[in-house]
Design a protein around this motif. Structure first.
Motif, PDB file in Angstrom:
ATOM      1  N   UNK A  49      -3.071  59.049   6.214  1.00 55.62           N
ATOM      2  CA  UNK A  49      -3.123  59.946   4.840  1.00 55.62           C
ATOM      3  C   UNK A  49      -4.503  60.343   4.353  1.00 55.62           C
ATOM      4  N   UNK A  50      -5.166  60.485   5.467  1.00 55.02           N
ATOM      5  CA  UNK A  50      -6.697  61.060   5.212  1.00 55.02           C
ATOM      6  C   UNK A  50      -6.632  62.268   4.940  1.00 55.02           C
ATOM      7  N   UNK A  51      -7.649  62.850   4.315  1.00 55.26           N
ATOM      8  CA  UNK A  51      -7.997  64.345   3.828  1.00 55.26           C
ATOM      9  C   UNK A  51      -8.437  65.151   5.218  1.00 55.26           C
ATOM     10  N   UNK A  52      -9.053  64.315   6.008  1.00 52.22           N
ATOM     11  CA  UNK A  52      -9.254  64.954   7.301  1.00 52.22           C
ATOM     12  C   UNK A  52      -8.178  65.390   8.250  1.00 52.22           C
ATOM     13  N   UNK A  53      -7.155  64.764   8.140  1.00 47.07           N
ATOM     14  CA  UNK A  53      -5.823  64.811   8.953  1.00 47.07           C
ATOM     15  C   UNK A  53      -5.305  66.054   8.185  1.00 47.07           C
ATOM     16  N   UNK A  54      -5.303  66.199   6.914  1.00 43.98           N
ATOM     17  CA  UNK A  54      -4.731  67.431   6.222  1.00 43.98           C
ATOM     18  C   UNK A  54      -5.366  68.610   6.791  1.00 43.98           C
ATOM     19  N   UNK A  55      -6.569  68.570   6.690  1.00 45.52           N
ATOM     20  CA  UNK A  55      -7.624  69.514   6.952  1.00 45.52           C
ATOM     21  C   UNK A  55      -7.129  70.194   8.374  1.00 45.52           C
ATOM     22  N   UNK A  56      -7.126  69.123   9.376  1.00 48.34           N
ATOM     23  CA  UNK A  56      -6.872  69.415  10.691  1.00 48.34           C
ATOM     24  C   UNK A  56      -5.378  70.060  10.987  1.00 48.34           C
ATOM     25  N   UNK A  57      -4.378  69.681   9.983  1.00 48.55           N
ATOM     26  CA  UNK A  57      -2.996  70.372  10.111  1.00 48.55           C
ATOM     27  C   UNK A  57      -3.187  71.759   9.689  1.00 48.55           C
ATOM     28  N   UNK A  58      -3.663  71.775   8.622  1.00 49.62           N
ATOM     29  CA  UNK A  58      -3.725  73.313   8.299  1.00 49.62           C
ATOM     30  C   UNK A  58      -4.550  74.441   9.015  1.00 49.62           C
ATOM     31  N   UNK A  59      -5.758  73.592   9.540  1.00 53.92           N
ATOM     32  CA  UNK A  59      -6.376  74.521  10.669  1.00 53.92           C
ATOM     33  C   UNK A  59      -5.422  75.023  11.728  1.00 53.92           C
ATOM     34  N   UNK A  60      -4.681  74.106  12.127  1.00 53.22           N
ATOM     35  CA  UNK A  60      -3.794  74.405  13.148  1.00 53.22           C
ATOM     36  C   UNK A  60      -2.702  75.440  12.821  1.00 53.22           C
TER      37      UNK A  60
END
Length: 203
Positions: free
Chosen positions: A175-186
């Protein structure tokens, strides 16, 4: 000059692969074999015509865009579209000159990234043994290897999709913000090469 830059680019990607292999020793052999197969395909392509090696004209469009220098390329940025790959290739072309090897080295970079991300994603979802099996399949499957060496956008799209999926798995678990950013970046990165990828970001 063009061939020298192309060879240098491939050698640089090889060094990056060796560096990553030294950090992730469990998949080192997979990465090295994947690299060798892809470099051999690039060399083979100089002697025989590989399937889809014309790249749908992306490389020739890149050279046309590069004719008036790097500034002209940059101000003619059109945003996400099916010819974005040509715009990307046109940037180094406008600086170093035309080099098919340079264009292929970009595909090689993203192709090796696909092998690496496939291993990491499979390890996240399953276990180390499964990740190695997945890695070998991605490394040696003929069409996956081929599209990592020709100037087509498929390997770019695949790389960014894998990056997005890796982010999704991390987000579900942490549930980390970094994971959301990585997903959106992809998803956003993939959208630049294929507009339909943006649907994934919305979902």
């Amino acid at each position: 000059m063009g061939d020298l830059i192309g060879v240098t680019s491939i050698l640089t990607i090889s060094l990056i692969t060796f560096f990553i292999g030294s950090m992730w020793r469990g998949i080192r052999t997979i990465l090295f074999v994947a690299l060798i197969v892809r470099v051999l395909l690039i060399i083979l392509g100089n002697y025989i015509v590989l399937p889809d090696s014309d790249g749908d004209g992306y490389e020739s469009v890149a050279w046309t865009l590069a004719q008036n220098g790097v500034y002209d390329v940059l101000i003619n940025f059109k945003g996400p579209n099916s010819w974005f790959i040509s715009w990307i290739i046109a940037i180094p072309y406008s600086i170093f000159g035309r080099s098919l090897l340079l264009a292929q080295s970009l595909s090689l970079f993203f192709g090796m990234g696909c092998v690496f991300l496939s291993c990491l994603l499979a390890n996240k979802l399953f276990d180390t043994q499964t990740s190695k099996k997945v890695g070998w399949i991605v490394a040696l499957f003929p069409s996956l290897a081929l599209y990592s060496t020709i100037v087509m956008r498929e390997v770019y799209v695949t790389f960014f999709l894998l990056l997005a999926f890796f982010g999704i798995v991390n987000w579900v678990r942490s549930g980390s913000l970094k994971s959301i950013i990585l997903t959106l970046l992809g998803f956003v990165g993939g959208t630049f090469f294929h507009g339909g990828i943006f649907i994934g970001a919305l979902i």
